[in-house]
Design an enzyme around this catalytic site. Structure first.
Site, mmCIF file in Angstrom:
data_model
loop_
_atom_site.group_PDB
_atom_site.id
_atom_site.type_symbol
_atom_site.label_atom_id
_atom_site.label_comp_id
_atom_site.label_asym_id
_atom_site.label_seq_id
_atom_site.Cartn_x
_atom_site.Cartn_y
_atom_site.Cartn_z
ATOM 1 N N ARG A 170 -31.217 121.075 78.406
ATOM 2 C CA ARG A 170 -30.348 120.558 79.481
ATOM 3 C C ARG A 170 -29.492 119.422 78.913
ATOM 4 O O ARG A 170 -30.040 118.417 78.478
ATOM 5 C CB ARG A 170 -31.233 120.068 80.623
ATOM 6 C CG ARG A 170 -30.501 119.514 81.821
ATOM 7 C CD ARG A 170 -31.506 119.019 82.858
ATOM 8 N NE ARG A 170 -30.858 118.426 84.008
ATOM 9 C CZ ARG A 170 -30.426 117.185 84.064
ATOM 10 N NH1 ARG A 170 -30.570 116.381 83.022
ATOM 11 N NH2 ARG A 170 -29.858 116.721 85.160
ATOM 12 N N LYS B 161 -30.271 110.179 76.956
ATOM 13 C CA LYS B 161 -31.261 109.324 77.612
ATOM 14 C C LYS B 161 -31.536 108.045 76.830
ATOM 15 O O LYS B 161 -31.238 107.925 75.659
ATOM 16 C CB LYS B 161 -32.548 110.109 77.894
ATOM 17 C CG LYS B 161 -32.383 110.973 79.158
ATOM 18 C CD LYS B 161 -33.642 111.660 79.609
ATOM 19 C CE LYS B 161 -33.305 112.460 80.877
ATOM 20 N NZ LYS B 161 -34.396 113.361 81.261
#
Ligand code: 7PM
Length: 272
Positions: A251, A216
Site C-alpha cells: 500500500r 511512515k
C-alpha cells in the site's frame, strides 16, 4: 532449461485520501473529480487496487463523523467504479460506511480496526466481500503514547488468529481475508523493525499479507528525522524488503516508483 516459478504477482495498492488535508472539504463535485483524476493516474502508473479513505487515522487525529465520512468516500467510490474496472478498497471501520461503500461497488474492506466495530463483521459477511484485517494496539488518538509488547510478532499473529476466527464464525470465507501487521499503529520503531524483519512468519496463515509503510514515521526515524517529502527512497526500500518476504500487496503513495522497484523483485522471485 531453467525452472521459472509462477508465483502470483505482487500487487500495488495506491492510497487515495479523501480528507480535508488532501482535497479541500470532501463531497463537492470538484473534490470527487480531483479524486478520480488521482485514481486514474495511479491506475496508469500500475496500481491494481485503489484504497479510498476518508477518515484520518493519524495519531492524535479527531474522529470523523459518520455523515462526513460518507460524504467524502461514497461519491468517489461510485465515480471510480463507474469509469474504470479497477479494484477498489474502502479504508473505514464503520458498518454504515462499509455497507454504502459495498453498494457503491467497493471490492475490499480495509479496516484498521479489523472489523471490531459494531455490525462490521455482519455487513462484510452479508456482502461476501474481501476484507483486510489490520493489527493496531490502542486507538488512533492515543496509540503512539506507550506501545508495549512482550513479543510483537507473536502478539500480532495471535491477534490475526483471533480475528480470522471471528470472521469465519460471522460467515466471512477464510479465502477472502487479507492480513496486515499495521506498521505504525501502536508500535515503536523497534516494534516496526521486528515486524518487518520477521514478516515472512505471517506466511504460515496461507493468506495474502498487505503492508503499508509508505512515507511512515518509521522511515523518517531511520533517516535522521527526514520529513514526509524526503521518504521516497526509504519507502521503496521497505517495499522491496516486504515483498521479498512474501507480501502480496504493498500500500503506497508513490505508485509509479514502487511499481518499478517491485518489477526487480518479481524478476528475482521467478527464480526462487
Ligand atoms: C496519517 C497517519 C494519515 C497515518 C494516514 C496514516 C494503513 C492503512 C493507513 C496500513 C492498512 C497511512 C496511515 N495505514 N490501512 N491505513 N494498512 N491496511 O500512513 O498500514 O497511510 S492510514
Amino acid at each position: 532449461m531453467h525452472t521459472e516459478k509462477m508465483d502470483s504477482l505482487i500487487q500495488i495498492m495506491g492510497i487515495l485520501n479523501v480528507t480535508p488535508d488532501s482535497f479541500s472539504d470532501g463531497g463537492s463535485f470538484d473534490t470527487t473529480d480531483r479524486a478520480l483524476t488521482q485514481a486514474l493516474k495511479m491506475v496508469a502508473d500500475g496500481a491494481s487496487i485503489i484504497d479510498v479513505g476518508g477518515e484520518s487515522t493519524r495519531p492524535g487525529a479527531a474522529d470523523v463523523s459518520l455523515q462526513e465520512e460518507l460524504d467524502r468516500v461514497i461519491p468517489v467510490i461510485q465515480k471510480i467504479k463507474n469509469e474504470t474496472d479497477i479494484v477498489v478498497s474502502v479504508d473505514t471501520s464503520k458498518a454504515i460506511v462499509i455497507k454504502e461503500a459495498l453498494i457503491a461497488g467497493a471490492d475490499i474492506v480495509n479496516d484498521v480496526r479489523a472489523l471490531q466495530e459494531p455490525d462490521a463483521l455482519e455487513v462484510c459477511a452479508e456482502f461476501n466481500t474481501a476484507v483486510c484485517l489490520m493489527h493496531m494496539q490502542g486507538q488512533p488518538r492515543s496509540m503512539q503514547n506507550a506501545p508495549h509488547y512482550k513479543e510483537v510478532v507473536k502478539e500480532v499473529a495471535a491477534f490475526f488468529e483471533q480475528r480470522i476466527k471471528a470472521c469465519v464464525e460471522a460467515g466471512i470465507h477464510r479465502e477472502k481475508i487479507i492480513l496486515d501487521p499495521g506498521f505504525g499503529f501502536g508500535k515503536t520503531l523497534e516494534h516496526n523493525l521486528q515486524l518487518l524483519a520477521h514478516l515472512e512468519s505471517f506466511q504460515s496463515f496461507g493468506l495474502p499479507v498487505l503492508v503499508g509503510i509508505s512515507r511512515k514515521k518509521m522511515i523518517g526515524e531511520l533517516l535522521n528525522g527526514a520529513p514526509v517529502g524526503q521518504r521516497l527512497m526509504g519507502s521503496l526500500s521497505a517495499a522491496v524488503i516486504a515483498s521479498m518476504k512474501g507480501s502480496a500487496i504493498i500500500r503506497v503513495h508513490d505508485v509509479k516508483e514502487t511499481v518499478e522497484v517491485i518489477k526487480i523483485v518479481q524478476g528475482v522471485k521467478s527464480y526462487e
